[in-house]
Write a protein that holds these residues in place. Structure first.
Motif, short mmCIF file in Angstrom:
data_model
loop_
_atom_site.label_atom_id
_atom_site.label_comp_id
_atom_site.label_asym_id
_atom_site.label_seq_id
_atom_site.Cartn_x
_atom_site.Cartn_y
_atom_site.Cartn_z
N ALA A 146 31.02 103.11 -25.78
CA ALA A 146 31.83 104.26 -26.20
C ALA A 146 32.83 104.67 -25.13
O ALA A 146 33.87 105.27 -25.45
N PRO A 152 38.59 111.53 -26.73
CA PRO A 152 37.24 112.12 -26.73
C PRO A 152 36.68 112.33 -28.13
O PRO A 152 35.49 112.12 -28.37
N GLY A 153 37.56 112.76 -29.08
CA GLY A 153 37.08 112.98 -30.44
C GLY A 153 36.64 111.70 -31.11
O GLY A 153 35.61 111.66 -31.79
N ARG A 155 35.68 108.99 -29.52
CA ARG A 155 34.49 108.53 -28.80
C ARG A 155 33.24 109.23 -29.35
O ARG A 155 32.21 108.61 -29.57
N GLN A 156 33.37 110.53 -29.59
CA GLN A 156 32.24 111.28 -30.15
C GLN A 156 31.91 110.79 -31.55
O GLN A 156 30.74 110.64 -31.92
N VAL A 159 29.95 107.47 -31.35
CA VAL A 159 28.55 107.65 -30.96
C VAL A 159 27.75 108.28 -32.09
O VAL A 159 26.61 107.87 -32.38
N GLN A 160 28.34 109.29 -32.75
CA GLN A 160 27.61 109.95 -33.84
C GLN A 160 27.35 109.00 -35.00
O GLN A 160 26.26 108.99 -35.57
N ARG A 239 36.83 113.55 -40.49
CA ARG A 239 37.49 112.95 -39.34
C ARG A 239 38.61 111.98 -39.74
O ARG A 239 39.31 111.48 -38.86
#
Length: 452
Positions: A146, A152-153, A155-156, A159-160, A239
């Motif tokens: 990641a 950052p968004g 990447r999050q 991971v989620q 998203r």
């Protein structure tokens, strides 16, 4: 170098001849001695003792039990293990530092291939708890991978999604997890990374990506459809825009492979080779005769092999499969000799027909493929030939139940070979026996001296 009964011995023969043996200065055993005057047994015991600090033996009964078990092993194996200097020094460090008797601490001491042997030894003897290693590696891989995503968004989101879909699913599965299963999850997530990187290079983000962009990206390589699950999740969670990517139609199966005569010759050569182990012979036969995947073979448990008194059965799919006589003998021999190579002593796992290097896990499919290739059995053409032959003689439900393949896959095989059910129906009506017995009749030549 030396003489015995008046005959000279060379420098190679003399150390191996009993005339060169002496009494061990410690235990008195008459054997070949080292320069210290000790036999191999005493030398191995001394080497093992250097790994275990006295304070560790005083505090941990498990450590004392482990030392006793290692000292009961073959001294030649122990001495050979001490030639693995990196692993031995790592083990010495861990045993000398109680704080390092932890999986996370061991992870920090080196990559997995460096710590594998030490971790296996500690888990096997109870100094470390068992851990779902493939799941732990995959979880660490998600976090590390990641970091390649700049936004950052996104990447999050990566991971989620990986946690929600893949980690949750893998945690719900029975252990141990197979390597190909985890690898397929990594492959899907790499496709997601490719999409995000492609969009970033064109000034796009996940949120601004539209259908035209996705259609363009889908033409840049194969298996782009694997991103469909991520796109559905991203839209559901606000998203991304609603995006769709279709999976290309399945291609027809590639039939052919090795012919019946070719598979018979290959199997005959393997079965009649004295230096090939029973386990390798059995695996070769299961691939060449029944078309089993190596991953299916390595996950056969001892409970899956049952004797009916007159015959031996192995269950891979829903229905048990009667093994012809040569294969039944090989299965019995394989079950009786299931030692797995470990660092200091060979281990005997109690559940798997093919135990692996890690305690409680079977041999990996990749390792079995390499073992079969070494004896001249190439899995892909062998399986294709076997399944082509079986699909011509068995209806899809029977083929699926006996071989463990999905019914839809069995139907595709049947449609591809375009065979008639008449031969199978005639056998069934003539024998009035179970489909398993019919399969045994179809493969009756496997019970001859020249099995297929």
């Amino acid at each position: 170098m030396g003489r015995t009964e008046g005959a000279p011995l060379c420098e190679y023969c003399y150390p191996r001849h009993p005339v060169s043996f002496r009494d061990c200065t410690r235990c008195g055993r008459h054997a070949k001695l080292r320069q210290t005057g000790l036999c191999d047994r005493c030398t191995a015991d001394d080497q093992l003792a250097t790994l275990f600090p006295p304070e560790l033996l005083e505090r941990h009964e498990t450590a004392r039990t482990m030392l006793t078990a290692l000292q009961a092993g073959d001294p030649a194996t122990v001495r050979a293990a001490f030639h693995r200097h990196r692993a031995v020094e790592l083990l010495r460090t861990v045993l000398a530092t109680p704080d390092l008797l932890d999986h996370e601490a061991l992870d920090d001491l080196g990559p997995e291939y460096t710590t594998r042997a030490v971790r296996t030894l500690l888990v096997e003897h109870g100094l470390l708890p068992a851990r779902n290693l493939p799941l732990a590696r995959f979880q660490a891989w998600i976090i590390t991978t990641a970091q390649l995503i700049e936004d950052p968004g996104e990447r999050q989101a990566f991971v989620q999604f990986a946690t929600w879909k893949h980690l949750r699913d893998l945690r719900s599965r029975a252990e141990p997890l197979s390597g190909p299963l985890v690898t397929s999850r990594r492959h899907e997530l790499r496709v997601v990374l490719d999409l995000l990187a492609w969009a970033r290079d064109r000034g796009k983000t996940l949120a601004s990506l539209d259908q035209a962009d996705l259609d363009h990206w889908a033409t840049t390589g194969a298996e782009k459809y694997l991103v469909a699950g991520f796109l559905t999740w991203a839209h559901t969670n606000g998203r991304s825009q609603p995006l769709e990517i279709t999976r290309p139609p399945r291609t027809y199966l590639l039939v052919g492979g090795l012919s019946d005569d070719q598979r018979r010759r290959v199997l005959d050569g393997v079965l009649n080779h004295d230096t090939i182990t029973a386990g390798t012979k059995l695996a070769a036969a299961l691939v060449l005769v029944f078309g089993f995947r190596p991953a299916q073979i390595t996950r056969i448990r001892l409970d899956d092999i049952r004797s009916t008194g007159e015959a031996l059965q192995v269950t891979v799919g829903k229905e048990p499969l009667l093994l012809p006589e040569p294969l039944a003998d090989l299965a019995t021999q394989t079950a009786a000799d299931r030692s797995a190579r470990r660092m200091f002593t060979p281990a005997q796992d109690h559940h798997w027909l093919y135990p692996g290097a890690q305690p409680g896990t079977p041999l990996s499919a990749a390792a079995l493929v390499r073992r079969l290739a070494a004896v001249g059995v190439l899995v892909s053409p062998a399986r294709t030939g076997a399944l082509t032959s079986l699909s011509q003689q068995l209806p899809p439900p029977v083929l699926a139940d006996l071989t463990g393949m999905h019914l839809a896959t069995a139907v595709r095989w049947r449609s591809t070979v375009a065979a008639s059910n008449a031969h199978y129906a005639g056998l069934l009506l003539a024998s009035e026996e179970s489909p398993t017995a019919v399969l045994r009749t179809v493969l009756s030549s496997a019970s001859s001296t020249e099995p297929p």
